[in-house]
Design an enzyme around this catalytic site. Structure first.
Site, mmCIF file in Angstrom:
data_model
loop_
_atom_site.group_PDB
_atom_site.id
_atom_site.type_symbol
_atom_site.label_atom_id
_atom_site.label_comp_id
_atom_site.label_asym_id
_atom_site.label_seq_id
_atom_site.Cartn_x
_atom_site.Cartn_y
_atom_site.Cartn_z
ATOM 1 N N THR A 155 0.816 -1.227 0.000
ATOM 2 C CA THR A 155 0.000 0.000 0.000
ATOM 3 C C THR A 155 0.848 1.274 0.000
ATOM 4 O OG1 THR A 155 -0.122 -0.179 2.406
ATOM 5 C CG2 THR A 155 -1.952 -1.096 1.161
ATOM 6 N N ASN A 158 -0.486 7.637 0.743
ATOM 7 C CA ASN A 158 -1.440 8.751 0.676
ATOM 8 C C ASN A 158 -2.757 8.478 1.384
ATOM 9 O OD1 ASN A 158 -2.339 7.058 -1.388
ATOM 10 N ND2 ASN A 158 -3.028 8.749 -2.658
ATOM 11 N N SER A 236 2.292 3.699 -7.475
ATOM 12 C CA SER A 236 2.596 4.338 -8.754
ATOM 13 C C SER A 236 2.566 3.332 -9.908
ATOM 14 C CB SER A 236 3.982 4.986 -8.680
ATOM 15 O OG SER A 236 4.943 4.003 -8.368
ATOM 16 N N GLY A 240 3.984 -0.580 -10.282
ATOM 17 C CA GLY A 240 3.035 -1.585 -10.777
ATOM 18 C C GLY A 240 3.599 -2.336 -11.973
ATOM 19 N N GLU A 257 -3.864 -1.012 -8.457
ATOM 20 C CA GLU A 257 -4.520 0.303 -8.401
ATOM 21 C C GLU A 257 -3.409 1.334 -8.533
ATOM 22 O OE1 GLU A 257 -7.768 0.865 -8.199
ATOM 23 O OE2 GLU A 257 -8.368 -1.211 -7.933
ATOM 24 N N CYS A 291 -5.121 9.839 -5.726
ATOM 25 C CA CYS A 291 -5.099 9.350 -7.107
ATOM 26 C C CYS A 291 -6.294 9.869 -7.903
ATOM 27 C CB CYS A 291 -5.094 7.833 -7.111
ATOM 28 S SG CYS A 291 -6.471 7.142 -6.174
ATOM 29 N N GLU A 391 1.256 12.869 -13.279
ATOM 30 C CA GLU A 391 0.429 13.105 -12.097
ATOM 31 C C GLU A 391 1.179 14.112 -11.213
ATOM 32 O OE1 GLU A 391 0.310 9.524 -9.801
ATOM 33 O OE2 GLU A 391 -1.761 9.845 -9.211
ATOM 34 N N GLU A 468 -11.776 -2.578 -6.703
ATOM 35 C CA GLU A 468 -11.927 -2.685 -5.249
ATOM 36 C C GLU A 468 -13.233 -2.012 -4.867
ATOM 37 O OE1 GLU A 468 -7.284 -2.935 -3.874
ATOM 38 O OE2 GLU A 468 -8.220 -0.954 -3.798
#
Ligand code: NAP
Length: 488
Positions: A155, A158, A236, A240, A257, A291, A391, A468
């Site tokens: 995880t 943020n 990020s 990933g 995610e 995100c 981003e 999710e």
């Protein structure tokens, strides 16, 4: 500031097989309060051997031959929900101190996290085995929803409790033991949550395991271990992609995610007050470090000047400060690197012809030592600017003017990401056309709302794989096993 004290932080360690454990070599890493820069804790820096033991503990808790019943798993979920709610103020305080977001937001994140356990508990019956109504080939066909096995959950910082809740709720619902690696910037919230579970929720030993420490040794073991058939990761896109490559040889199931670059689109016919209110709440939550935060604002030409003036006034009035201080609306960025990234995006936009509408010139800001980036609005944004592709993850709104529906759909989709987008228009036909054409997993219509436990959430394109939340999220850690039965 002194080191943090809390009844939930008696052990700044990992948690394996139902026990708190230090790193094998006793080493630790420092955790900072981003508002002050002070070190507030030293947490166990674990590695490969501890991760192996956590996986073994998970294997001992996995039950395949005599699976945990739906009622047992529902009981776990309700117990975790209740433990989090009972400790939400203290977990929220710890979250505020290590992340920096305003205290009210931090406590709200714990409530949000508890909602995922509550939702999964309510919908557990979806995971019951069932016989399909047809009798293909003259056989009786039963579908069982089996736990995928011991899962690795990784995880980001943020949402230190929100992001693990989405994964852990679905993993427990499926009966999957987990090995959890928290972000190194924010391990304290996870440790506090584990203490709450240890004290208040009677989970089988080894069902939840926590391994804190540097990413590579822990991540490498999770990627390579044959008894970990699935990883669920939020973070990020770059990491990933690394996980996809690093698990390819084992053909692991991945739930990813990843990053976003959300467009927020305001058409001429929108309710501008509502658009403004939603944009402010969406963009500045978590200091702009979510995100689903708006990354690019597109306003139609007929209302662009009016909306820019309204927005500039609001952005200039935001109160930036320590998340623990009364009235703070925006806390610090998580790190100097986060601050520097926002500055780079603002600088780049101004250098390429952007117009500063609110906030300081980047050159007025200190070169280092501050993590408080003043909220900034830049107009006349063009597609060549970095903020349109990367981003930003901070309190910067780049605003562009558009003329037609086709143009804004093309500009909105002009990104590798496909996580969240927002459309403000009163015209139902236009909304339907625009939303249908936007390649994003979550599209707010006259709303800047992010996800909720009751609905599926996830990305298209480079924003990830899987969902999710919602009933869809309940099935993330499930393998369907089909049994056609012949007559004997
Ligand atoms: P990150 O750098 O990718 O880190 C996320 C987690 O991965 C951390 O626990 C990190 O550990 C770990 N990690 C890093 N390298 C790894 C490796 N080689 N193997 C295994 N684990 C590794 O992301 P972040 O900066 O924490 O989070 C911000 C990003 O998350 C943004 O891009 C944001 O959009 C995304 N995000 C997406 C969603 C969503 O729902 N799609 C939600 C929230 C955030 P360390 O902390 O120890 O480095």
């Amino acid at each position: 500031m002194a080191l943090i004290e809390s009844p939930l932080l008696q052990h700044l360690e990992g948690y394996i097989g139902g026990q708190w454990v230090p790193a094998d070599d006793g080493s630790t890493f420092a955790v900072d309060n981003p508002a002050t820069g002070d070190t507030i804790a030293h947490v166990a820096a674990m590695g490969a051997a501890e991760t192996e033991r956590a996986i073994a503990a998970g294997q001992s808790a996995l039950r395949l031959q005599e699976p945990y019943s739906i009622e047992t798993r529902r009981g776990w979920l309700e117990a975790v929900r209740d433990a989090l709610l009972a400790e939400q103020d203290e977990i929220g305080r710890i979250l505020c101190l290590e992340h920096g977001k305003p205290l009210g937001e931090a406590v709200g994140e714990v409530t949000y996290a508890a909602g995922f356990f509550d939702y999964c508990a309510k919908y557990m019956d979806e995971l019951k085995s069932h016989v399909i109504p047809e009798r293909p080939k003259g056989l009786e066909w039963t579908v069982h929803y089996r736990p995928v096995g011991v899962v690795g959950l990784i995880t980001p910082w943020n949402f230190p409790i929100g992001m693990i809740a989405k994964k852990l709720a679905a993993a427990l619902a499926a009966g999957c033991p987990s090995v959890i690696k928290p972000a190194s910037e924010t391990p304290l919230t996870m440790i506090a949550a584990f203490q709450a579970l240890h004290d208040r929720a009677d989970l089988p030993a080894g069902m939840v395991n926590l391994v804190s420490g540097p990413p590579a040794p822990i991540g490498d073991v999770l990627c390579d271990h044959p008894e970990v058939p699935m990883l669920s990761f939020t973070g990020s896109t770059g990491v990933g992609q690394h996980l996809i490559r690093a698990t390819a040889h084992r053909v692991k199931k991945l739930s990813l995610e990843l990053g976003g670059n959300a467009p927020f689109i305001v058409f001429d016919d929108a309710d501008l007050d509502a658009a403004l209110e939603n944009l402010m709440a969406n963009k500045f939550r978590g200091g702009g470090q979510t995100c689903v935060c708006t990354n690019r604002l597109y306003v139609q030409s007929g209302v662009a000047d009016t909306f820019a003036a309204m927005l500039a006034k609001k952005v200039s009035a935001l109160k930036v400060g320590d998340g623990m201080a009364e009235g703070t609306e925006i806390g610090p960025l998580i790190s100097q690197a986060g601050f520097d990234k926002v500055r780079r995006h603002v600088q780049d936009a101004l250098a390429k012809g952007g117009e500063l509408l609110a906030g300081p010139e980047p050159k007025e800001l200190p070169a280092s030592g501050s993590r408080f980036y003043p909220p900034t609005l830049v107009g006349k944004v063009t597609p060549d600017m970095v903020c349109c592709h990367e981003e930003t993850f901070g309190p910067f709104i780049p605003m562009a003017v558009f003329h037609s529906e086709e143009e804004v759909i093309a500009r909105g989709n002009d990104t590798e990401f496909g996580l969240a987008a927002y459309v403000f228009t009163r015209d139902e036909q236009r909304a339907a056309r625009t939303i249908g054409a936007l390649r994003f997993g979550h599209v707010g219509w006259n709303s800047g709302s992010g996800p909720t436990p009751e609905a599926p959430f996830g990305g298209m394109k480079s924003s990830g794989v899987g969902r999710e939340g919602g009933v869809e999220g309940l099935f993330e850690f499930i393998e369907a096993q089909t049994v056609p039965r012949g007559d004997q």
